[in-house]
Design a protein around this motif. Structure first.
Motif, PDB file in Angstrom:
ATOM      1  N   LEU A 267       0.766  -1.141   0.026  1.00 30.56           N
ATOM      2  CA  LEU A 267      -0.051   0.112   0.246  1.00 30.56           C
ATOM      3  C   LEU A 267       0.850   1.192   0.140  1.00 30.56           C
ATOM      4  O   LEU A 267       0.680   2.372  -0.939  1.00 30.56           O
ATOM      5  N   HIS A 268       2.106   1.390   0.927  1.00 32.22           N
ATOM      6  CA  HIS A 268       2.555   2.377   0.841  1.00 32.22           C
ATOM      7  C   HIS A 268       3.551   2.428  -0.362  1.00 32.22           C
ATOM      8  O   HIS A 268       3.630   3.720  -0.818  1.00 32.22           O
ATOM      9  N   LEU A 269       4.014   1.498  -0.930  1.00 30.75           N
ATOM     10  CA  LEU A 269       5.074   1.754  -2.083  1.00 30.75           C
ATOM     11  C   LEU A 269       4.218   2.170  -3.053  1.00 30.75           C
ATOM     12  O   LEU A 269       4.665   2.869  -4.105  1.00 30.75           O
ATOM     13  N   GLY A 270       2.862   1.442  -3.236  1.00 33.33           N
ATOM     14  CA  GLY A 270       1.864   2.016  -4.340  1.00 33.33           C
ATOM     15  C   GLY A 270       1.825   3.634  -4.264  1.00 33.33           C
ATOM     16  O   GLY A 270       1.761   4.371  -5.156  1.00 33.33           O
ATOM     17  N   TYR A 271       1.406   4.143  -3.116  1.00 34.20           N
ATOM     18  CA  TYR A 271       1.240   5.349  -2.780  1.00 34.20           C
ATOM     19  C   TYR A 271       2.459   6.251  -2.963  1.00 34.20           C
ATOM     20  O   TYR A 271       2.144   7.401  -3.652  1.00 34.20           O
ATOM     21  N   LEU A 272       3.688   5.945  -2.870  1.00 33.62           N
ATOM     22  CA  LEU A 272       4.834   6.695  -3.022  1.00 33.62           C
ATOM     23  C   LEU A 272       5.258   6.804  -4.666  1.00 33.62           C
ATOM     24  O   LEU A 272       5.680   7.828  -5.056  1.00 33.62           O
ATOM     25  N   GLU A 273       4.954   5.398  -5.177  1.00 33.41           N
ATOM     26  CA  GLU A 273       4.948   5.516  -6.664  1.00 33.41           C
ATOM     27  C   GLU A 273       4.155   6.435  -7.458  1.00 33.41           C
ATOM     28  O   GLU A 273       4.628   7.114  -8.155  1.00 33.41           O
ATOM     29  N   ALA A 274       2.920   6.514  -6.908  1.00 30.04           N
ATOM     30  CA  ALA A 274       2.202   7.549  -7.589  1.00 30.04           C
ATOM     31  C   ALA A 274       2.269   9.040  -7.236  1.00 30.04           C
ATOM     32  O   ALA A 274       2.243   9.786  -8.003  1.00 30.04           O
ATOM     33  N   GLU A 275       3.008   9.437  -5.803  1.00 29.27           N
ATOM     34  CA  GLU A 275       3.330  10.569  -5.670  1.00 29.27           C
ATOM     35  C   GLU A 275       4.533  10.934  -6.633  1.00 29.27           C
ATOM     36  O   GLU A 275       4.550  12.072  -6.953  1.00 29.27           O
TER      37      GLU A 275
ATOM     38  N   ALA B  34      11.854  -5.549   1.337  1.00 30.34           N
ATOM     39  CA  ALA B  34      10.431  -5.597   1.221  1.00 30.34           C
ATOM     40  C   ALA B  34       9.824  -5.470  -0.197  1.00 30.34           C
ATOM     41  O   ALA B  34       8.786  -5.148  -0.519  1.00 30.34           O
ATOM     42  N   GLY B  35      10.602  -5.960  -1.116  1.00 33.53           N
ATOM     43  CA  GLY B  35       9.969  -6.315  -2.463  1.00 33.53           C
ATOM     44  C   GLY B  35      10.111  -4.909  -3.488  1.00 33.53           C
ATOM     45  O   GLY B  35       9.392  -5.042  -4.439  1.00 33.53           O
ATOM     46  N   LEU B  36      10.582  -3.741  -3.177  1.00 34.72           N
ATOM     47  CA  LEU B  36      10.800  -2.829  -4.069  1.00 34.72           C
ATOM     48  C   LEU B  36      11.831  -2.967  -5.238  1.00 34.72           C
ATOM     49  O   LEU B  36      12.828  -3.364  -4.978  1.00 34.72           O
ATOM     50  N   ASP B  37      11.216  -2.891  -6.345  1.00 38.47           N
ATOM     51  CA  ASP B  37      11.864  -3.388  -7.468  1.00 38.47           C
ATOM     52  C   ASP B  37      11.563  -2.615  -8.776  1.00 38.47           C
ATOM     53  O   ASP B  37      10.908  -1.596  -8.704  1.00 38.47           O
ATOM     54  N   SER B  38      12.039  -3.041  -9.876  1.00 37.91           N
ATOM     55  CA  SER B  38      11.736  -2.283 -11.149  1.00 37.91           C
ATOM     56  C   SER B  38      10.267  -2.348 -11.556  1.00 37.91           C
ATOM     57  O   SER B  38       9.935  -1.502 -12.402  1.00 37.91           O
ATOM     58  N   SER B  39       9.494  -2.887 -10.833  1.00 41.53           N
ATOM     59  CA  SER B  39       7.929  -2.936 -11.164  1.00 41.53           C
ATOM     60  C   SER B  39       7.472  -1.355 -10.730  1.00 41.53           C
ATOM     61  O   SER B  39       6.302  -1.079 -10.877  1.00 41.53           O
ATOM     62  N   ARG B  40       8.038  -0.843  -9.921  1.00 38.43           N
ATOM     63  CA  ARG B  40       7.906   0.493  -9.474  1.00 38.43           C
ATOM     64  C   ARG B  40       9.124   1.667  -9.984  1.00 38.43           C
ATOM     65  O   ARG B  40      10.029   1.916  -9.266  1.00 38.43           O
ATOM     66  N   PRO B  41       9.076   1.888 -11.202  1.00 34.54           N
ATOM     67  CA  PRO B  41      10.074   2.525 -11.667  1.00 34.54           C
ATOM     68  C   PRO B  41      10.307   4.014 -11.346  1.00 34.54           C
ATOM     69  O   PRO B  41      11.582   4.640 -11.315  1.00 34.54           O
ATOM     70  N   LYS B  42       9.232   4.749 -10.611  1.00 35.78           N
ATOM     71  CA  LYS B  42       9.503   6.110 -10.062  1.00 35.78           C
ATOM     72  C   LYS B  42      10.256   5.919  -8.994  1.00 35.78           C
ATOM     73  O   LYS B  42      11.189   6.886  -8.642  1.00 35.78           O
ATOM     74  N   LEU B  43      10.013   4.857  -8.228  1.00 38.69           N
ATOM     75  CA  LEU B  43      10.828   4.728  -6.925  1.00 38.69           C
ATOM     76  C   LEU B  43      12.290   4.420  -6.985  1.00 38.69           C
ATOM     77  O   LEU B  43      13.223   4.859  -6.358  1.00 38.69           O
ATOM     78  N   MET B  44      12.475   3.469  -8.085  1.00 41.35           N
ATOM     79  CA  MET B  44      13.781   3.042  -8.247  1.00 41.35           C
ATOM     80  C   MET B  44      14.701   4.146  -8.956  1.00 41.35           C
ATOM     81  O   MET B  44      15.845   4.301  -8.830  1.00 41.35           O
ATOM     82  N   GLY B  45      13.861   5.130  -9.744  1.00 37.87           N
ATOM     83  CA  GLY B  45      14.593   6.076 -10.253  1.00 37.87           C
ATOM     84  C   GLY B  45      15.152   7.314  -9.416  1.00 37.87           C
ATOM     85  O   GLY B  45      16.099   7.555  -9.346  1.00 37.87           O
ATOM     86  N   PHE B  46      14.374   7.319  -8.405  1.00 36.09           N
ATOM     87  CA  PHE B  46      14.499   8.185  -7.035  1.00 36.09           C
ATOM     88  C   PHE B  46      15.777   7.677  -6.403  1.00 36.09           C
ATOM     89  O   PHE B  46      16.606   8.483  -5.940  1.00 36.09           O
ATOM     90  N   LEU B  47      15.935   6.243  -6.162  1.00 29.52           N
ATOM     91  CA  LEU B  47      17.070   5.750  -5.693  1.00 29.52           C
ATOM     92  C   LEU B  47      18.326   5.994  -6.501  1.00 29.52           C
ATOM     93  O   LEU B  47      19.393   6.190  -5.994  1.00 29.52           O
ATOM     94  N   ASP B  48      18.182   5.732  -7.706  1.00 30.81           N
ATOM     95  CA  ASP B  48      19.364   5.876  -8.605  1.00 30.81           C
ATOM     96  C   ASP B  48      19.583   7.457  -8.377  1.00 30.81           C
ATOM     97  O   ASP B  48      20.870   7.514  -8.630  1.00 30.81           O
ATOM     98  N   ARG B  49      18.769   8.166  -8.479  1.00 33.16           N
ATOM     99  CA  ARG B  49      19.364   9.617  -8.658  1.00 33.16           C
ATOM    100  C   ARG B  49      19.766  10.162  -7.269  1.00 33.16           C
ATOM    101  O   ARG B  49      20.914  10.908  -7.077  1.00 33.16           O
TER     102      ARG B  49
END
Length: 223
Positions: free
Chosen positions: A149-157, A187-202
Protein backbone atom coordinates in the motif's frame (compact mmCIF):
# COMPACT_ATOMS: atom_id res chain seq x y z
CA UNK A 1 31.44 21.67 15.99
CA UNK A 2 28.67 19.20 15.19
CA UNK A 3 29.35 15.60 16.18
CA UNK A 4 27.30 12.84 14.57
CA UNK A 5 27.09 9.76 16.75
CA UNK A 6 26.98 7.35 13.85
CA UNK A 7 25.81 3.76 14.11
CA UNK A 8 26.73 1.55 11.19
CA UNK A 9 23.88 0.60 8.81
CA UNK A 10 21.44 3.00 10.42
CA UNK A 11 19.36 6.10 9.92
CA UNK A 12 22.34 8.24 10.92
CA UNK A 13 23.72 7.81 7.40
CA UNK A 14 21.06 10.33 6.34
CA UNK A 15 22.45 12.89 8.78
CA UNK A 16 25.94 12.57 7.29
CA UNK A 17 24.44 13.01 3.84
CA UNK A 18 22.49 16.10 4.88
CA UNK A 19 25.60 17.70 6.36
CA UNK A 20 27.50 16.98 3.15
CA UNK A 21 24.72 18.58 1.11
CA UNK A 22 24.87 21.64 3.38
CA UNK A 23 28.69 21.70 3.27
CA UNK A 24 28.85 21.98 7.06
CA UNK A 25 31.86 20.83 9.06
CA UNK A 26 31.24 17.91 11.37
CA UNK A 27 32.91 15.07 13.21
CA UNK A 28 31.85 11.43 13.15
CA UNK A 29 31.97 9.26 16.25
CA UNK A 30 31.44 5.66 15.17
CA UNK A 31 29.52 2.93 16.96
CA UNK A 32 29.19 -0.67 15.79
CA UNK A 33 26.16 -2.91 16.16
CA UNK A 34 26.44 -6.13 18.13
CA UNK A 35 26.97 -8.75 15.39
CA UNK A 36 24.56 -11.19 17.07
CA UNK A 37 21.73 -8.94 18.23
CA UNK A 38 22.29 -6.13 15.68
CA UNK A 39 21.53 -3.68 18.50
CA UNK A 40 23.46 -0.49 19.20
CA UNK A 41 26.17 -0.68 21.87
CA UNK A 42 25.39 0.43 25.41
CA UNK A 43 27.95 3.24 25.03
CA UNK A 44 25.39 5.22 23.04
CA UNK A 45 23.36 5.59 26.23
CA UNK A 46 26.08 7.88 27.52
CA UNK A 47 25.07 10.28 24.73
CA UNK A 48 21.29 9.83 24.88
CA UNK A 49 19.26 7.76 27.38
CA UNK A 50 17.61 5.64 24.67
CA UNK A 51 20.98 4.54 23.31
CA UNK A 52 19.89 4.81 19.69
CA UNK A 53 21.16 6.52 16.57
CA UNK A 54 21.04 9.08 15.06
CA UNK A 55 22.09 11.48 17.74
CA UNK A 56 23.99 14.70 17.21
CA UNK A 57 25.71 17.04 19.60
CA UNK A 58 26.19 20.67 18.68
CA UNK A 59 27.85 22.58 21.49
CA UNK A 60 25.69 22.04 24.58
CA UNK A 61 22.82 20.62 22.53
CA UNK A 62 22.15 16.90 22.26
CA UNK A 63 19.43 16.00 19.78
CA UNK A 64 17.94 12.66 18.73
CA UNK A 65 15.24 11.61 16.23
CA UNK A 66 15.92 11.83 12.51
CA UNK A 67 13.16 14.28 11.67
CA UNK A 68 14.07 16.64 14.51
CA UNK A 69 17.74 16.53 13.54
CA UNK A 70 16.94 17.27 9.89
CA UNK A 71 14.73 20.23 10.80
CA UNK A 72 17.31 21.61 13.22
CA UNK A 73 20.23 21.36 10.79
CA UNK A 74 18.32 22.83 7.85
CA UNK A 75 16.92 25.68 9.95
CA UNK A 76 20.23 26.54 11.60
CA UNK A 77 22.74 25.85 8.84
CA UNK A 78 20.72 25.70 5.62
CA UNK A 79 20.58 29.40 4.84
CA UNK A 80 17.40 28.82 2.87
CA UNK A 81 18.69 25.68 1.16
CA UNK A 82 16.97 22.28 1.02
CA UNK A 83 13.61 23.51 2.34
CA UNK A 84 10.78 25.51 0.73
CA UNK A 85 9.90 28.94 2.03
CA UNK A 86 7.80 29.21 5.17
CA UNK A 87 4.10 29.75 4.57
CA UNK A 88 4.02 28.05 1.17
CA UNK A 89 2.11 24.89 0.19
CA UNK A 90 5.47 23.34 -0.63
CA UNK A 91 6.62 23.90 2.96
CA UNK A 92 3.63 21.99 4.29
CA UNK A 93 4.34 19.15 1.87
CA UNK A 94 7.98 19.19 2.98
CA UNK A 95 6.97 18.85 6.64
CA UNK A 96 4.57 16.06 5.73
CA UNK A 97 7.30 13.94 4.11
CA UNK A 98 9.75 14.61 6.96
CA UNK A 99 7.28 13.02 9.38
CA UNK A 100 5.78 10.42 7.04
CA UNK A 101 9.15 8.72 6.58
CA UNK A 102 9.36 7.53 10.18
CA UNK A 103 5.73 7.81 11.28
CA UNK A 104 4.11 5.86 8.44
CA UNK A 105 6.65 4.31 6.07
CA UNK A 106 9.02 2.70 8.58
CA UNK A 107 6.68 0.81 10.98
CA UNK A 108 5.67 -1.96 8.53
CA UNK A 109 9.29 -2.24 7.37
CA UNK A 110 10.44 -2.67 10.96
CA UNK A 111 7.76 -5.30 11.51
CA UNK A 112 8.97 -7.12 8.40
CA UNK A 113 12.52 -7.18 9.76
CA UNK A 114 11.45 -8.33 13.22
CA UNK A 115 9.21 -11.14 11.97
CA UNK A 116 11.85 -12.35 9.53
CA UNK A 117 14.33 -12.51 12.41
CA UNK A 118 11.83 -14.50 14.48
CA UNK A 119 11.60 -17.04 11.68
CA UNK A 120 15.38 -17.51 11.52
CA UNK A 121 16.20 -17.26 15.24
CA UNK A 122 17.45 -20.34 17.12
CA UNK A 123 14.62 -22.28 18.73
CA UNK A 124 13.65 -25.88 19.56
CA UNK A 125 13.02 -27.87 16.40
CA UNK A 126 9.39 -28.56 17.33
CA UNK A 127 8.69 -24.82 17.62
CA UNK A 128 10.10 -23.88 14.23
CA UNK A 129 7.05 -24.96 12.13
CA UNK A 130 4.78 -23.01 14.47
CA UNK A 131 6.98 -19.91 14.25
CA UNK A 132 7.15 -20.13 10.47
CA UNK A 133 3.38 -20.49 10.22
CA UNK A 134 2.82 -17.44 12.44
CA UNK A 135 5.34 -15.35 10.49
CA UNK A 136 3.82 -16.38 7.16
CA UNK A 137 0.30 -15.55 8.33
CA UNK A 138 1.23 -12.13 9.72
CA UNK A 139 3.25 -11.28 6.62
CA UNK A 140 0.45 -12.32 4.27
CA UNK A 141 -2.46 -10.79 6.18
CA UNK A 142 -0.93 -7.53 7.39
CA UNK A 143 2.73 -6.64 6.84
CA UNK A 144 3.08 -7.31 3.12
CA UNK A 145 -0.24 -5.64 2.18
CA UNK A 146 0.73 -2.58 4.24
CA UNK A 147 4.12 -2.32 2.56
CA UNK A 148 2.53 -2.71 -0.87
CA UNK A 149 0.00 0.00 0.00
CA UNK A 150 2.73 2.46 0.95
CA UNK A 151 4.94 1.66 -2.02
CA UNK A 152 2.00 2.11 -4.38
CA UNK A 153 1.20 5.45 -2.76
CA UNK A 154 4.82 6.63 -3.04
CA UNK A 155 5.11 5.51 -6.66
CA UNK A 156 2.00 7.53 -7.50
CA UNK A 157 3.38 10.58 -5.68
CA UNK A 158 6.60 10.52 -7.69
CA UNK A 159 4.57 10.37 -10.88
CA UNK A 160 3.55 13.95 -10.03
CA UNK A 161 7.04 15.41 -9.58
CA UNK A 162 10.72 14.55 -9.76
CA UNK A 163 11.22 14.84 -5.99
CA UNK A 164 8.83 14.35 -3.09
CA UNK A 165 8.15 18.04 -2.55
CA UNK A 166 8.25 19.08 -6.20
CA UNK A 167 10.81 19.84 -8.87
CA UNK A 168 13.55 20.76 -6.37
CA UNK A 169 15.56 18.37 -4.20
CA UNK A 170 14.98 19.01 -0.47
CA UNK A 171 15.90 17.53 2.90
CA UNK A 172 12.60 15.63 2.75
CA UNK A 173 14.14 13.48 0.01
CA UNK A 174 17.05 12.75 2.33
CA UNK A 175 14.59 11.73 5.05
CA UNK A 176 12.68 9.49 2.64
CA UNK A 177 15.82 7.71 1.46
CA UNK A 178 16.08 5.27 4.37
CA UNK A 179 12.64 3.64 4.14
CA UNK A 180 13.00 3.29 0.39
CA UNK A 181 16.47 1.79 0.64
CA UNK A 182 15.16 -0.59 3.30
CA UNK A 183 12.21 -1.53 1.09
CA UNK A 184 14.54 -2.28 -1.82
CA UNK A 185 16.59 -4.63 0.36
CA UNK A 186 13.91 -6.50 2.30
CA UNK A 187 10.42 -5.57 1.18
CA UNK A 188 10.10 -6.15 -2.54
CA UNK A 189 10.75 -2.70 -4.00
CA UNK A 190 12.00 -3.38 -7.52
CA UNK A 191 11.74 -2.31 -11.15
CA UNK A 192 7.96 -2.81 -11.10
CA UNK A 193 7.92 0.63 -9.45
CA UNK A 194 10.18 2.61 -11.80
CA UNK A 195 9.60 6.02 -10.22
CA UNK A 196 10.83 4.84 -6.84
CA UNK A 197 13.78 3.01 -8.35
CA UNK A 198 14.61 6.13 -10.35
CA UNK A 199 14.53 8.14 -7.13
CA UNK A 200 17.05 5.76 -5.56
CA UNK A 201 19.29 5.97 -8.63
CA UNK A 202 19.22 9.77 -8.48
CA UNK A 203 20.08 10.04 -4.82
CA UNK A 204 22.85 7.45 -5.05
CA UNK A 205 24.44 9.44 -7.85
CA UNK A 206 24.61 12.68 -5.84
CA UNK A 207 28.20 13.65 -4.95
CA UNK A 208 27.21 14.54 -1.38
CA UNK A 209 25.66 11.08 -0.94
CA UNK A 210 28.90 9.47 -2.10
CA UNK A 211 30.97 11.64 0.23
CA UNK A 212 28.72 10.69 3.15
CA UNK A 213 29.36 7.02 2.42
CA UNK A 214 33.10 7.67 2.56
CA UNK A 215 32.71 9.34 5.96
CA UNK A 216 30.23 6.83 7.36
CA UNK A 217 31.77 3.57 6.20
CA UNK A 218 30.07 0.40 5.01
CA UNK A 219 26.34 0.80 4.48
CA UNK A 220 24.85 -2.64 3.91
CA UNK A 221 21.41 -1.34 2.95
CA UNK A 222 22.94 -0.73 -0.47
CA UNK A 223 23.77 -4.42 -0.93
Amino acid sequence: MITVHHLNNSRSQRVLWLLEELDVEYEVKRYERDPKTMLAPASLRAVHPLGKSPVITDGALTLAESGAIVEYLVDRYGGGRLAPELGTPERLRYIYWLHYAEGSAMPPLVLKLVFNQVETSPMPFFARPIARAIVARVNKSFIDPQIALHLGYLEAELEKSLWFVGSEFTAADIQMSFPLEAAAVRAGLDSSRPKLMGFLDRIHARPAYRRALERGGAYDLLN
